[in-house]
Design an enzyme around this catalytic site. Structure first.
Site, PDB file in Angstrom:
ATOM      1  N   CYS A 113      24.091  -0.080 -95.892  1.00 14.17           N
ATOM      2  CA  CYS A 113      22.639   0.024 -96.061  1.00 14.17           C
ATOM      3  C   CYS A 113      22.100   1.355 -95.560  1.00 14.17           C
ATOM      4  CB  CYS A 113      21.918  -1.141 -95.391  1.00 14.17           C
ATOM      5  SG  CYS A 113      22.152  -1.195 -93.627  1.00 14.17           S
ATOM      6  N   HIS A 136      10.023  13.412 -93.406  1.00 12.64           N
ATOM      7  CA  HIS A 136       9.089  12.556 -94.130  1.00 12.64           C
ATOM      8  C   HIS A 136       8.999  12.935 -95.596  1.00 12.64           C
ATOM      9  CE1 HIS A 136       7.263  11.315 -90.267  1.00 12.64           C
ATOM     10  NE2 HIS A 136       7.272  10.193 -90.955  1.00 12.64           N
TER      11      HIS A 136
HETATM   12  C1  PEP Z   1      21.578   3.318 -90.497  1.00  6.41           C
HETATM   13  O1  PEP Z   1      21.680   3.673 -89.331  1.00  6.41           O
HETATM   14  O2  PEP Z   1      22.312   3.739 -91.422  1.00  6.41           O
HETATM   15  C2  PEP Z   1      20.538   2.345 -90.883  1.00  6.41           C
HETATM   16  C3  PEP Z   1      20.509   1.833 -92.089  1.00  6.41           C
HETATM   17  O3  PEP Z   1      19.595   2.057 -89.945  1.00  6.41           O
HETATM   18  P1  PEP Z   1      18.355   3.040 -89.618  1.00  6.41           P
HETATM   19  O4  PEP Z   1      18.388   4.174 -90.602  1.00  6.41           O
HETATM   20  O5  PEP Z   1      17.136   2.226 -89.705  1.00  6.41           O
HETATM   21  O6  PEP Z   1      18.707   3.457 -88.227  1.00  6.41           O
END
Ligand code: PEP
Ligand code: MG
Length: 563
Positions: free
Chosen positions: A488, A189
């Site tokens: 992402c 966090h």
């Molecule tokens: C990932 O897995 O890179 C992603 C963007 O999704 P999350 O971090 O929400 O699992």
């Protein structure tokens, strides 16, 4: 007397430099080993009640003082937990068994924490909050100062073993110059919130609590994770120079993301709430590449209604105007379980019914969400893209695409988070409009390393050549089909890695909005050909470290000022 000059090393999680006096987060006092046993339950219950009310009031007062909604939310949630009737009853039960006050609080708190831990994921993360409540109660009962962040009157660098989310959420970049924690990890966090606040931060800083004492001055470089105790004036001025060089390297970073020779890479924001959307939309960026819609569902007894979801998605779309927004459908399960949807117990939840796998079993949840997205699209006329999480096969992608298109959604894609999807990306992309690589999960599943386990940080890095080969496979599928491939995961926010991703063929990068400027500046310093060469060297490297070194060797020296 100032502590000895020393250089400590941690993991840099938010770039930027600072130096200043330290402020320690008061550690939890622990139980009173010499306290008397409980002989008068009624009197002790009354004392407990008074302590609880005081702790609730303290937390509420801090919530009121909080300057943003997120901090207020976290503090209010902790104050609710402090006033929880179940917790109170359980403490009284321990008193009735004859335990002393602080022993009773501690035992009941531990039981509560164990229950949350067993539930896993999101609930397990609340363990830090319950520990915070327990520690505050014990301190109050012992007449000791409340643990946590002291009242800050001048700009300081916060030093802590670790920070509870409630503590981190109250920090403000105007008064907190930097954060140094001895524990925690890059996905903790502290790290995520510090990045959002743009405060230079080093986590897992070895020996910080022994080396730093109150009254010390420290200097921090939150990019490389370096902390200098009692820095010399030369070191402070070197850091200042570095900050100035960083500012110069960032100067004029505006407009569309592109390499020096004009190869475009869209720069986007990762968001989780309407507030995040409103905040991110103020930044100079091209839209949102990931709206983690599950945040709307977490911690609830039932799914949000069609109306509520429609309103939320409309607000998010409106925030970005004509910039595009990629909404990911519910990604529940594993580290984000939902009470009303996920199975109570799975041996390996990260390999279980999560993401779209849940959507295919709870079609009602997915249908409502897609309908709400279609409504928001119609209401706002926004540039909406919708994608599914945790897709492993062409069949799944095709099923999702069919369903989303049946609601009239214009642009449908999937995330590439599983090696199976990366390897088969051409086939998967042939049935959808785009894909977005989730490097966090793709690293976890490629390296078979739990992303929440700080111990495995060296395996989890996207610099691992095996992970880079997975990303390349996904990009090759994009090239073969002419479809959009974005990233992402957290990797997109690292200016150096952003160059490699661009060289591999990634067309958009989505990240914490505070990271966009540095990534944009890094792209502007390099030609696309250099990015391709960097990608080739990184793919060929023997180790993650070699890969990073090889890319640094090819980079413009000014780029180092951005890291
Ligand atoms: C990932 O897995 O890179 C992603 C963007 O999704 P999350 O971090 O929400 O699992
Ligand atoms: Mg993921």
């Amino acid at each position: 007397m100032a502590s000895e000059h020393q250089i400590l090393h941690g993991i840099g999680v938010c770039a930027g430099t600072a130096s200043g006096p330290v402020a320690f987060v008061t550690e939890a006092p622990g139980i009173d080993e010499n306290e008397p046993k409980c002989t008068d339950v009624e009197a002790d219950t009354a004392r407990l009640e008074a302590a609880r009310d005081k702790v609730v009031a303290q937390l509420k007062a801090r919530a009121e003082k909080a300057t943003d909604e997120k901090s207020r939310g976290v503090l209010n949630a902790t104050s609710q937990m402090a006033g929880d009737k179940g917790l109170f009853k359980s403490i009284v039960k321990h008193l009735k068994a004859g335990e002393g006050m602080t022993h009773a609080v501690s035992a009941a708190g531990d039981e509560y924490a164990a229950k949350l831990s067993k539930l896993g994921g999101y609930f397990a993360e609340r363990v830090t909050d319950i520990n915070d409540v327990r520690n505050r109660l014990v301190a109050e009962l012992r007449g000791l100062p409340a643990p946590g962040v002291p009242d800050i009157t001048e700009p300081v660098i916060i030093v802590a073993r670790d920070l509870a989310p409630a503590e981190t959420a109250t920090l403000h970049p105007d008064t907190v110059l930097g954060i140094v924690t001895q524990e925690g990890g890059p996905t903790s966090h502290t790290a995520i919130l510090a990045a959002q606040l743009g405060i230079p931060c080093s986590v897992k800083t070895k020996g910080a609590l022994d080396a730093i004492n109150s009254g010390d001055t420290v200097a921090i470089d939150g990019g490389v994770g370096e902390v200098i105790v009692s820095p010399t004036s030369d070191e402070v001025s070197q850091l200042k120079d570095r900050a100035e060089r960083r500012a110069r390297a960032l100067a004029g970073s505006s407009g569309e993301g592109a390499t020096r020779d004009g190869h475009k890479v869209a720069l986007l924001a990762n968001i989780g709430t309407v507030d995040d959307a409103l905040n991110a939309a103020k930044f100079d960026l091209e839209g949102s590449g990931l709206f983690r819609s599950e945040f709307l569902f977490l911690g609830r007894d039932e799914a949000p209604s069609l109306e509520e979801q429609t309103e939320t998605y409309s607000k998010v779309l409106r925030a970005f105007g004509d910039r595009h927004v990629v909404v990911r459908t519910l990604d529940a399960g594993a580290d984000k379980p939902l009470k009303f949807a996920n199975q109570e117990h799975e041996e390996n939840p990260a390999l279980g019914v999560r993401g779209l796998r849940l959507g295919m079993r709870r079609v009602d949840l997915l249908d409502t969400q897609l309908q709400a997205l279609a409504n928001a699209y119609k209401e706002t006329g926004g540039d909406l893209w919708v994608m599914a999480p945790m897709v492993s096969t062409v069949d799944e992608a095709e099923w999702f695409a069919g369903k989303a298109r049946s609601y009239g959604l214009p642009k449908v894609g999937v995330m590439v988070e599983v090696p199976a999807a990366a390897i088969r990306s051409a086939q998967i992309l042939s049935v959808v409009d785009f894909c977005s690589i989730g490097t966090n999960d793709l690293s976890q599943y490629t390296m078979a390393a739990d992303r929440l386990n700080g111990e495995l940080a060296n395996l989890l890095t996207p610099w691992q050549p095996a992970v880079l080969h997975m990303i390349k496979a996904a990009c090759d599928g994009g090239a073969a089909t002419g479809k959009h491939v974005g990233v992402c995961g957290e990797a997109g926010g690292d200016p150096l890695m952003a160059l490699v991703l661009t060289g591999l063929g990634v067309q958009s990068l989505s990240m914490a909005p505070t990271k966009v400027n540095a990534v944009r500046a890094a792209l502007r310093m390099h030609d696309f050909g250099t990015c391709q060469q960097m990608a080739a060297y990184a793919l060929d490297a023997r180790t993650a470290e070699d890969a990073r070194k090889a890319v640094i060797a090819l980079a413009d020296p000014m780029l180092l000022d951005l890291l």
